[in-house]
Design a protein around this motif. Structure first.
Motif, PDB file in Angstrom:
ATOM      1  N   VAL A 181       0.846  -1.195   0.000  1.00  0.00           N
ATOM      2  CA  VAL A 181       0.000   0.000   0.000  1.00  0.00           C
ATOM      3  C   VAL A 181       0.883   1.246   0.000  1.00  0.00           C
ATOM      4  O   VAL A 181       2.030   1.188   0.428  1.00  0.00           O
ATOM      5  CB  VAL A 181      -0.937   0.032   1.231  1.00  0.00           C
ATOM      6  N   PRO A 182       0.321   2.369  -0.487  1.00  0.00           N
ATOM      7  CA  PRO A 182       1.118   3.603  -0.495  1.00  0.00           C
ATOM      8  C   PRO A 182       1.249   4.182   0.914  1.00  0.00           C
ATOM      9  O   PRO A 182       0.461   3.873   1.800  1.00  0.00           O
ATOM     10  CB  PRO A 182       0.327   4.530  -1.400  1.00  0.00           C
ATOM     11  N   GLU A 183       2.235   5.083   1.075  1.00  0.00           N
ATOM     12  CA  GLU A 183       2.627   5.468   2.424  1.00  0.00           C
ATOM     13  C   GLU A 183       1.777   6.571   3.065  1.00  0.00           C
ATOM     14  O   GLU A 183       1.968   6.869   4.233  1.00  0.00           O
ATOM     15  CB  GLU A 183       4.102   5.866   2.451  1.00  0.00           C
ATOM     16  N   HIS A 184       0.833   7.169   2.307  1.00  0.00           N
ATOM     17  CA  HIS A 184       0.067   8.250   2.938  1.00  0.00           C
ATOM     18  C   HIS A 184      -1.117   7.743   3.744  1.00  0.00           C
ATOM     19  O   HIS A 184      -1.845   8.522   4.350  1.00  0.00           O
ATOM     20  CB  HIS A 184      -0.427   9.229   1.865  1.00  0.00           C
ATOM     21  N   LEU A 185      -1.347   6.430   3.768  1.00  0.00           N
ATOM     22  CA  LEU A 185      -2.532   5.890   4.440  1.00  0.00           C
ATOM     23  C   LEU A 185      -2.426   5.973   5.971  1.00  0.00           C
ATOM     24  O   LEU A 185      -1.332   6.022   6.520  1.00  0.00           O
ATOM     25  CB  LEU A 185      -2.739   4.427   4.082  1.00  0.00           C
ATOM     26  N   THR A 186      -3.602   5.960   6.610  1.00  0.00           N
ATOM     27  CA  THR A 186      -3.628   5.769   8.058  1.00  0.00           C
ATOM     28  C   THR A 186      -3.901   4.289   8.321  1.00  0.00           C
ATOM     29  O   THR A 186      -4.254   3.534   7.407  1.00  0.00           O
ATOM     30  CB  THR A 186      -4.762   6.568   8.719  1.00  0.00           C
ATOM     31  N   VAL A 187      -3.768   3.904   9.567  1.00  0.00           N
ATOM     32  CA  VAL A 187      -4.096   2.532   9.956  1.00  0.00           C
ATOM     33  C   VAL A 187      -5.540   2.209   9.564  1.00  0.00           C
ATOM     34  O   VAL A 187      -5.839   1.133   9.037  1.00  0.00           O
ATOM     35  CB  VAL A 187      -3.861   2.339  11.468  1.00  0.00           C
ATOM     36  N   GLY A 188      -6.439   3.160   9.800  1.00  0.00           N
ATOM     37  CA  GLY A 188      -7.843   2.950   9.470  1.00  0.00           C
ATOM     38  C   GLY A 188      -8.054   2.735   7.977  1.00  0.00           C
ATOM     39  O   GLY A 188      -8.805   1.851   7.556  1.00  0.00           O
ATOM     40  N   ASP A 189      -7.362   3.561   7.134  1.00  0.00           N
ATOM     41  CA  ASP A 189      -7.463   3.386   5.679  1.00  0.00           C
ATOM     42  C   ASP A 189      -7.061   1.974   5.289  1.00  0.00           C
ATOM     43  O   ASP A 189      -7.706   1.317   4.455  1.00  0.00           O
ATOM     44  CB  ASP A 189      -6.510   4.340   4.937  1.00  0.00           C
ATOM     45  N   LEU A 190      -5.952   1.521   5.900  1.00  0.00           N
ATOM     46  CA  LEU A 190      -5.428   0.198   5.554  1.00  0.00           C
ATOM     47  C   LEU A 190      -6.438  -0.880   5.938  1.00  0.00           C
ATOM     48  O   LEU A 190      -6.726  -1.786   5.148  1.00  0.00           O
ATOM     49  CB  LEU A 190      -4.090  -0.039   6.266  1.00  0.00           C
ATOM     50  N   ILE A 211       4.772  -1.191   2.747  1.00  0.00           N
ATOM     51  CA  ILE A 211       4.424   0.180   2.375  1.00  0.00           C
ATOM     52  C   ILE A 211       5.422   0.613   1.308  1.00  0.00           C
ATOM     53  O   ILE A 211       6.639   0.485   1.506  1.00  0.00           O
ATOM     54  CB  ILE A 211       4.451   1.111   3.611  1.00  0.00           C
ATOM     55  N   VAL A 212       4.890   1.090   0.169  1.00  0.00           N
ATOM     56  CA  VAL A 212       5.768   1.414  -0.964  1.00  0.00           C
ATOM     57  C   VAL A 212       5.627   2.883  -1.350  1.00  0.00           C
ATOM     58  O   VAL A 212       4.602   3.524  -1.072  1.00  0.00           O
ATOM     59  CB  VAL A 212       5.430   0.539  -2.193  1.00  0.00           C
ATOM     60  N   VAL A 237       2.983   5.586   8.403  1.00  0.00           N
ATOM     61  CA  VAL A 237       4.420   5.881   8.501  1.00  0.00           C
ATOM     62  C   VAL A 237       4.886   5.968   9.948  1.00  0.00           C
ATOM     63  O   VAL A 237       6.073   5.847  10.219  1.00  0.00           O
ATOM     64  CB  VAL A 237       4.802   7.194   7.760  1.00  0.00           C
ATOM     65  N   GLU A 238       3.933   6.173  10.875  1.00  0.00           N
ATOM     66  CA  GLU A 238       4.346   6.209  12.280  1.00  0.00           C
ATOM     67  C   GLU A 238       4.432   4.820  12.912  1.00  0.00           C
ATOM     68  O   GLU A 238       5.098   4.635  13.924  1.00  0.00           O
ATOM     69  CB  GLU A 238       3.371   7.056  13.105  1.00  0.00           C
ATOM     70  N   VAL A 239       3.701   3.861  12.355  1.00  0.00           N
ATOM     71  CA  VAL A 239       3.710   2.499  12.918  1.00  0.00           C
ATOM     72  C   VAL A 239       4.750   1.625  12.243  1.00  0.00           C
ATOM     73  O   VAL A 239       5.307   0.728  12.843  1.00  0.00           O
ATOM     74  CB  VAL A 239       2.345   1.793  12.702  1.00  0.00           C
ATOM     75  N   MET A 240       4.970   1.910  10.954  1.00  0.00           N
ATOM     76  CA  MET A 240       5.772   0.957  10.189  1.00  0.00           C
ATOM     77  C   MET A 240       7.227   0.937  10.639  1.00  0.00           C
ATOM     78  O   MET A 240       7.738   1.899  11.215  1.00  0.00           O
ATOM     79  CB  MET A 240       5.704   1.286   8.696  1.00  0.00           C
TER      80      MET A 240
END
Lengths: 485, 485
Positions: A181-190, A211-212, A237-240
């Motif tokens: 998945v792209p990196e601008h997502l939130t956990v909820g989006d994912l 995350i790419v 990006v904060e969790v990964m």
């Protein structure tokens, strides 16, 4: 330990369903079909063979149906090769891709040859790409092409792209099913993305989300358990984890195994030459690879080739006889050294009686050091940085071993023959064990530096050195000290 | 392949963050510190050693800080043992539990001995139970007790319960951190439970949730990816897999490795004698186990004992010299057989020149068959159900090998010596290779049936049989045919 107290109390209050617990299938160990090591029992095998002999496919089916696919595969391997097609014919509905994927390579190749390309293509389409590749990679190019021609274009393309990489590289072995998945997502989006029922081509089993960036290069990785435990609003990006292990597509499987071991990975991203994410390797596949690679060294060092008990006899013969002929060459060299001392032997036949002892113990000592060296090289423990230390270490062990064995044999020979002969055999033994230690490290290290697999050829050279040196040191010292000749 | 098109398009529109991609850490392969096989470069090692020699801990720290903990562990192993305490002193903040857990057993034991019990207890408390157990299991009971006394009661209890199981069993190796929930939950309940911030003693990394009944016996298992992809209202019992692989707490690690391989597991529940869930094994640990077990056989078969290049010299000496002395015994037996034919050798010295060839090739053939057999036993491929087939197979391979080698050596000896001697060596060669094939299967199979590890002692017996038979067949035939004696 996980704290499930609250939930368990709840379960006690609610728990009607809990009573159902007894209808679950038995644990797979120690049932009526398996022995304590989880192998199929001989009695069970005999009952299947009897049903096959009596031409009773219904009974065969009834016997085999409760088995796990991996056990069905084991059953095929345990049967004589004549019985295998009969079994396959009796259980067409149980011959799933999983059974085929678990079959030993040789047994599978046998069965694939018996089927037509259409049937193989149908099986291959049920499988994940990596398993489908395994299915056809050892077939003749013409057969491969015939099978690929029968497949859906998409599956065909995936298999062809895997076959374009060399055997035993990450590109050949990786799974092409992964979640990125792209990196601008939130956990909820994912979570929403994963739950979206329309995304039905997501893999059903995955442990990690990659995350790419826009160029499809991996920038981080996120385990499902972290996603589960993080508030929806948190950006990915904060969790990964940014510092992930990336496997180049050309990496050899042995290195892949070492990476998984070293970094204790469950899965890892595979990247192509441009750093783009193209696949993943998972620990369940790597367990196979590591076992194969480590087990291979036992077989290679002993010259047993592939060494699989299902290997056709002709292949086993070709692999092993090559080795025996190579060893015949080294034995002849040792023999030529003995021939130099023919006169001495004629004069003192005790030399002929005792000389194999020196050669044999030297051979054992060389094999010990060689096995340690080959294993250390395979595990990336022995590098240019510590080779000198390793040689010095082995020399010290060899001196200790040599002295001990020399004293034992020297005293025995001194008592049974003459003190002088005892001294000669003791000196020859020390020399040969030290030479064996040196050869046991040097030969595999040299092969490794020449980019050759040290497990394949080291043994022939080490044996030649220890045999020749054993005879030469013993007979030579006997002549030099005026004992004979 | 995962379909991430939609999300990627979105990323292109939104993606400011994507531009950050460049600040991610480099891929670990092929950087300035690692070579292409992901080993630390000798130049890097030299720079660390130089900084240690110059007593410059700040520089050492700067050099080591970018390393992954597993690489810090590798660095310790590559250093001379004198330099290891210096490195540890220079990087106290980088000496995390992860580094300690990744250290080679011998190197770690060395370092543990240098530290006091308090310091070790402090490190052990940072670790997961299974890693903490590894840390102290090889220490003397008195030292263990001293360390355990320094630990928190809860950690101590977990470690003591692990130490109560025999070494190399699932009970010793399993992780006691896992997630287990009762079976009446829905997917939504489970997600809420996992997300509940107060459940802070849940493990951070897990791949599978175990569903248990009231007696805490596992009734099913649910991968996180299935939970992710299933509507919240679905009862867990509908998603979970009931037919799971359960590992008894007393199962040997080799069997655990075989189970993971056979059923392609990522994690599996460990159950106690009463069938209650007490822990889990995960594939990242099993990769280590499988590598250790398969690699062990190379070392055991060669008599190299533990065979680790970090093993103290005295231990390596003790392990190996035992083997050499055992082989000295078998060499003496072979020697005694030669002595029986002293008169024949005196009369025809060619016998002494040629006899090692017969023994040596027989030894090689025996080793080949033995390696194949030992490996097949370890992989659960050779069972009572197919032993007879395996013996028959090896006999056929031995006949082919024996005939080939016999023709080559027979013709050569007939040309160089006499046709009669050529016939004798050819016949002796066939006999010895067939005997070698039989011994190569029979000896490990017999050891296995006696519940002994076939890799440990087979080699001594097989070598004794092939050496003795080689000399006996060749010299005996020479005498029987009137060539000499």
């Amino acid at each position: 330990m996980a704290d499930e107290t609250t939930l368990e109390d709840e379960a006690m209050r609610a728990g009607d369903e809990a009573a159902q617990a007894d209808d679950r299938p038995d644990d797979r160990v120690d049932d009526e079909r398996h022995d304590e090591d989880n192998r199929l029992k001989p009695e069970y095998l005999r009952s299947v063979v009897a049903a096959l002999d009596e031409d009773d496919p219904a009974l065969v089916h009834e016997l085999v149906e409760p088995l796990h696919p991996a056990d069905v595969a084991d059953l095929f391997e345990l049967l004589d090769s004549d019985d295998r097609p009969l079994l396959a014919a009796a259980i067409p509905d149980l011959m799933t891709g999983e059974v085929i994927a678990e079959l030993n390579d040789h047994v599978r190749d046998d069965m694939m040859e018996a089927l037509g390309p259409e049937a193989v293509a149908e099986i291959a389409e049920q499988l994940d790409t990596d398993d489908a590749v395994q299915l056809i990679e050892d077939l003749e190019p013409a057969e491969q092409a015939a099978i690929l021609a029968e497949m859906e274009p998409e599956d065909r393309a995936a298999i062809e792209s895997a076959l374009a990489y060399p055997e035993e590289t990450a590109g050949r072995l990786m799974s092409r099913d992964f979640v990125a998945v792209p990196e601008h997502l939130t956990v909820g989006d994912l979570i929403d993305y994963l739950r979206d029922a329309e995304q039905d081509d997501l893999p059903t089993e995955f442990w990690e989300v990659f995350i790419v960036d826009l160029a499809h290069k991996p920038v981080g990785t996120c385990q499902l358990s972290w996603i589960m435990r993080t508030p929806r609003a948190t950006p990915l990006v904060e969790v990964m984890k940014r510092d992930q292990t990336l496997i180049p597509v050309t990496m050899d499987q042995e290195e892949v195994g070492n990476m998984f071991q070293k970094y204790a990975l469950i899965s890892a991203a595979v990247i192509d030459e441009n750093g783009r994410l193209v696949g993943q390797m998972t620990a369940d596949d790597v367990v196979h690879i590591v076992s194969e690679e480590a087990g291979e060294d036992v077989l290679l060092l002993s010259g047993a080739g592939d060494g699989d008990i299902n290997e056709p006899i002709r292949e086993a013969y070709v692999a092993r006889v090559r080795w025996l002929v190579a060893n015949l060459g080294t034995a002849v060299v040792a023999s030529a050294i003995i021939a130099l001392f023919g006169a001495a032997i004629e004069q003192l036949v005790a030399l002929a009686v005792l000389m194999p002892i020196v050669a044999s113990i030297g051979g054992n000592a060389g094999t010990q050091t060689m096995a340690v060296t080959v294993r250390a090289i395979a595990m990336n423990q022995l590098t240019r940085a510590n080779t000198r230390r390793m040689i010095w270490r082995e020399m010290r062990v060899a001196m200790l071993n040599g002295t001990t064995v020399a004293v034992l044999i020297g005293v025995a020979v001194a008592l049974l023959f003459t003190p002088q002969l005892g001294a000669v055999i003791a000196a020859a033994m020390v020399i040969n064990i030290v030479v064996a230690g040196l050869a046991g490290v040097a030969v595999p290290v040299i092969f490794e530096r020449l980019d050759q697999d040290p497990a394949v050829a080291s043994s022939v050279f080490v044996t030649m050195i220890t045999d020749s040196m054993g005879f030469f040191a013993f007979l030579g010292l006997a002549v030099a000290t005026g004992l004979a000749g």
